[in-house]
Structure formats: structure tokens, C-alpha cells
Design a protein around this motif. Sequence first.
Motif, mmCIF file in Angstrom:
data_model
loop_
_atom_site.group_PDB
_atom_site.id
_atom_site.type_symbol
_atom_site.label_atom_id
_atom_site.label_comp_id
_atom_site.label_asym_id
_atom_site.label_seq_id
_atom_site.Cartn_x
_atom_site.Cartn_y
_atom_site.Cartn_z
ATOM 1 N N ARG A 186 0.776 -1.137 -0.061
ATOM 2 C CA ARG A 186 0.072 0.140 -0.012
ATOM 3 C C ARG A 186 0.850 1.311 -0.010
ATOM 4 N NH1 ARG A 186 -4.320 -0.616 4.298
ATOM 5 N NH2 ARG A 186 -2.778 -2.062 4.732
ATOM 6 N N ASN A 187 1.902 1.126 0.715
ATOM 7 C CA ASN A 187 2.841 2.412 0.784
ATOM 8 C C ASN A 187 3.643 2.644 -0.516
ATOM 9 O OD1 ASN A 187 2.357 3.449 3.294
ATOM 10 N ND2 ASN A 187 3.917 2.156 4.409
ATOM 11 N N ALA A 188 3.758 1.534 -1.242
ATOM 12 C CA ALA A 188 4.421 1.573 -2.527
ATOM 13 C C ALA A 188 3.540 2.062 -3.789
ATOM 14 C CB ALA A 188 4.995 0.202 -2.939
ATOM 15 N N ARG A 189 2.322 2.324 -3.468
ATOM 16 C CA ARG A 189 1.466 2.647 -4.380
ATOM 17 C C ARG A 189 1.485 3.841 -4.909
ATOM 18 N NH1 ARG A 189 -2.812 -1.539 -2.869
ATOM 19 N NH2 ARG A 189 -3.246 -0.316 -1.307
ATOM 20 N N ALA A 190 1.350 4.776 -3.855
ATOM 21 C CA ALA A 190 1.318 6.247 -4.061
ATOM 22 C C ALA A 190 2.272 7.069 -3.319
ATOM 23 C CB ALA A 190 -0.071 6.631 -3.746
ATOM 24 N N GLU A 191 2.709 8.050 -3.695
ATOM 25 C CA GLU A 191 3.690 9.023 -3.066
ATOM 26 C C GLU A 191 3.589 10.422 -3.293
ATOM 27 O OE1 GLU A 191 8.020 9.319 -4.145
ATOM 28 O OE2 GLU A 191 8.050 7.943 -2.329
ATOM 29 N N TYR A 192 3.827 11.481 -2.411
ATOM 30 C CA TYR A 192 3.574 12.837 -2.830
ATOM 31 C C TYR A 192 5.102 13.407 -3.249
ATOM 32 C CZ TYR A 192 -0.990 12.550 -0.870
ATOM 33 O OH TYR A 192 -2.344 12.111 -0.824
ATOM 34 N N GLU A 193 5.115 14.237 -4.056
ATOM 35 C CA GLU A 193 6.479 14.689 -4.436
ATOM 36 C C GLU A 193 6.367 16.096 -4.869
ATOM 37 O OE1 GLU A 193 7.641 12.020 -7.521
ATOM 38 O OE2 GLU A 193 6.171 13.087 -9.166
ATOM 39 N N ALA A 219 4.826 19.932 3.268
ATOM 40 C CA ALA A 219 3.631 19.287 3.018
ATOM 41 C C ALA A 219 3.847 17.949 2.418
ATOM 42 C CB ALA A 219 2.855 20.292 1.730
ATOM 43 N N ALA A 220 4.474 17.694 1.429
ATOM 44 C CA ALA A 220 4.684 16.358 0.968
ATOM 45 C C ALA A 220 5.159 15.167 1.986
ATOM 46 C CB ALA A 220 5.817 16.398 -0.202
#
Length: 71
Positions: free
Chosen positions: A17-24, A59-60
Motif C-alpha cells: 500500500r505504501n509503494a502504490r502512491a507517493e507525494y512529491e 507538505a509532501a
Amino acid sequence: MTPEEYAEALEQERQARNARAEYEVRADYGGQFLLSRRNGARQSWGVSRYVNRETAELAAALLNRLKEDEA
């Protein structure tokens, strides 16, 4: 399923689940910085724009931390 197997399955699910989305943060036009969310397929979409890079990165980092805690 033993308790150890169950705990391992939960940990694997959390990591997936952590690998699916990331803020950048990326530099955007007009001297602004774009906070975007990128999914596992490397597609991304803008969330918000910031004038200050440090604020955008903060924020990211906060959103990524919340995502990890949620998982």
C-alpha cells in the motif's frame, strides 16, 4: 494461518500500500512548486501549488508520513 503468518501478511500488505502512491514536489511554471501525488504506475496529478519550496516539501513529507501511518 498462524499469528506469525498473519502478521507477515499484514506487513506485506502495508508495504504494498505504501509503494502504490507517493507525494512529491516539482518545480512548476511561474516560480511555483507543484505538490503532486504519483501512483505505482508512475502517473501523477497535481494536488496543490506553493510559492515556497520548503513549504511544499514539508507538505509532501507530512502527507507521505500520514499515508504510512494509515497503512
